[in-house]
Design a protein around this motif. Sequence first.
Motif, PDB file in Angstrom:
ATOM      1  N   GLU A  55      -9.312  -0.348 -34.039  1.00 15.37           N
ATOM      2  CA  GLU A  55      -9.713  -1.366 -35.013  1.00 15.37           C
ATOM      3  C   GLU A  55      -8.958  -1.224 -36.331  1.00 15.37           C
ATOM      4  OE1 GLU A  55     -11.686   0.601 -33.320  1.00 15.37           O
ATOM      5  OE2 GLU A  55     -12.611  -0.802 -31.888  1.00 15.37           O
ATOM      6  N   GLN A  56      -8.646  -0.001 -36.722  1.00 16.26           N
ATOM      7  CA  GLN A  56      -7.955   0.234 -37.994  1.00 16.26           C
ATOM      8  C   GLN A  56      -6.439   0.115 -37.863  1.00 16.26           C
ATOM      9  OE1 GLN A  56      -9.803   0.539 -40.716  1.00 16.26           O
ATOM     10  NE2 GLN A  56     -11.586   0.351 -39.359  1.00 16.26           N
ATOM     11  N   LEU A  57      -5.943   0.116 -36.654  1.00 17.73           N
ATOM     12  CA  LEU A  57      -4.499   0.067 -36.439  1.00 17.73           C
ATOM     13  C   LEU A  57      -3.952  -1.313 -36.792  1.00 17.73           C
ATOM     14  CD1 LEU A  57      -1.915   1.410 -35.271  1.00 17.73           C
ATOM     15  CD2 LEU A  57      -2.585   0.470 -33.044  1.00 17.73           C
ATOM     16  N   THR A  58      -2.816  -1.339 -37.488  1.00 19.70           N
ATOM     17  CA  THR A  58      -2.163  -2.606 -37.824  1.00 19.70           C
ATOM     18  C   THR A  58      -0.694  -2.553 -37.418  1.00 19.70           C
ATOM     19  OG1 THR A  58      -1.464  -1.889 -40.035  1.00 19.70           O
ATOM     20  CG2 THR A  58      -3.671  -2.885 -39.829  1.00 19.70           C
ATOM     21  N   VAL A  59      -0.117  -3.727 -37.280  1.00 21.02           N
ATOM     22  CA  VAL A  59       1.317  -3.804 -36.979  1.00 21.02           C
ATOM     23  C   VAL A  59       2.116  -3.152 -38.093  1.00 21.02           C
ATOM     24  CG1 VAL A  59       3.254  -5.409 -36.738  1.00 21.02           C
ATOM     25  CG2 VAL A  59       1.116  -5.838 -35.520  1.00 21.02           C
ATOM     26  N   GLU A  60       1.668  -3.340 -39.342  1.00 25.36           N
ATOM     27  CA  GLU A  60       2.371  -2.736 -40.475  1.00 25.36           C
ATOM     28  C   GLU A  60       2.415  -1.212 -40.360  1.00 25.36           C
ATOM     29  OE1 GLU A  60       1.133  -6.760 -41.684  1.00 25.36           O
ATOM     30  OE2 GLU A  60       0.122  -5.087 -40.695  1.00 25.36           O
ATOM     31  N   MET A  61       1.314  -0.606 -39.931  1.00 26.12           N
ATOM     32  CA  MET A  61       1.272   0.845 -39.773  1.00 26.12           C
ATOM     33  C   MET A  61       2.279   1.305 -38.720  1.00 26.12           C
ATOM     34  SD  MET A  61      -2.872   1.332 -39.879  1.00 26.12           S
ATOM     35  CE  MET A  61      -2.827   3.042 -39.315  1.00 26.12           C
TER      36      MET A  61
END
Length: 225
Positions: A55-61
């Motif tokens: 849930e906390q993972l983003t493409v930006e990361m």
Amino acid sequence: MTSTPDPSAIPPSTAPGPAPQNDPAAPGLRERKKIETRRRIRHAALDLAMEHGLEQLTVEMIADKVDLSRRTFFNYFATKEDALVTDSAGLGDRIRPLLDARPTGEPVLHSLRVILTENDLFQLTGANRARARARQQLVWEHPLLLARQLAADAQATRELAGVIAERMGLDPVTDLRPMVLASAVSSNFRVAVRHWARNEDTVLSELVAEAFDALRAELEPPPAT
């Protein structure tokens, strides 16, 4: 049920080595760079998902971790979820020469059983053992990832059906047999991988063989009375 492994305990895979100079089918430098970039993105996505949660993972990361732009990420994957599921792309191309090498006239289902039990499945699929187990556990914990995984598996099954059709000299559009066989093999493999991911003391190739044997036993004609 086995807990998701600590990402720090997962050894990194080695980068693909140089293509053989005398192999005309080997990918060129540009293609090898694309393969390596895809691998780096997938590894970063898995590590970050295990560390921070899906849930906390983003493409930006993910893009930041591999020092790429978001635009470059989207050149390889449509969503973060696509970078987390098992990558089945190209499996048919890896199966084809192994199937071609089997004896002429050998039943295709038996040929595929031999291929999937006597070869290194992780080399065949381009996966790292520890990462493959962690990825499977993550997929089965999240319905959204599972849906993406099933879609990827469906594409791999279609590719395998095409390879089987070539082997059998059949038209997969008009003949059901290639897709029937490919679906059976894919289902067997999926069940074996799922069991392997949940049980650390199991051997994947042995589970694949067991799944094939179970299918064959059920398809054998009943004894005459």
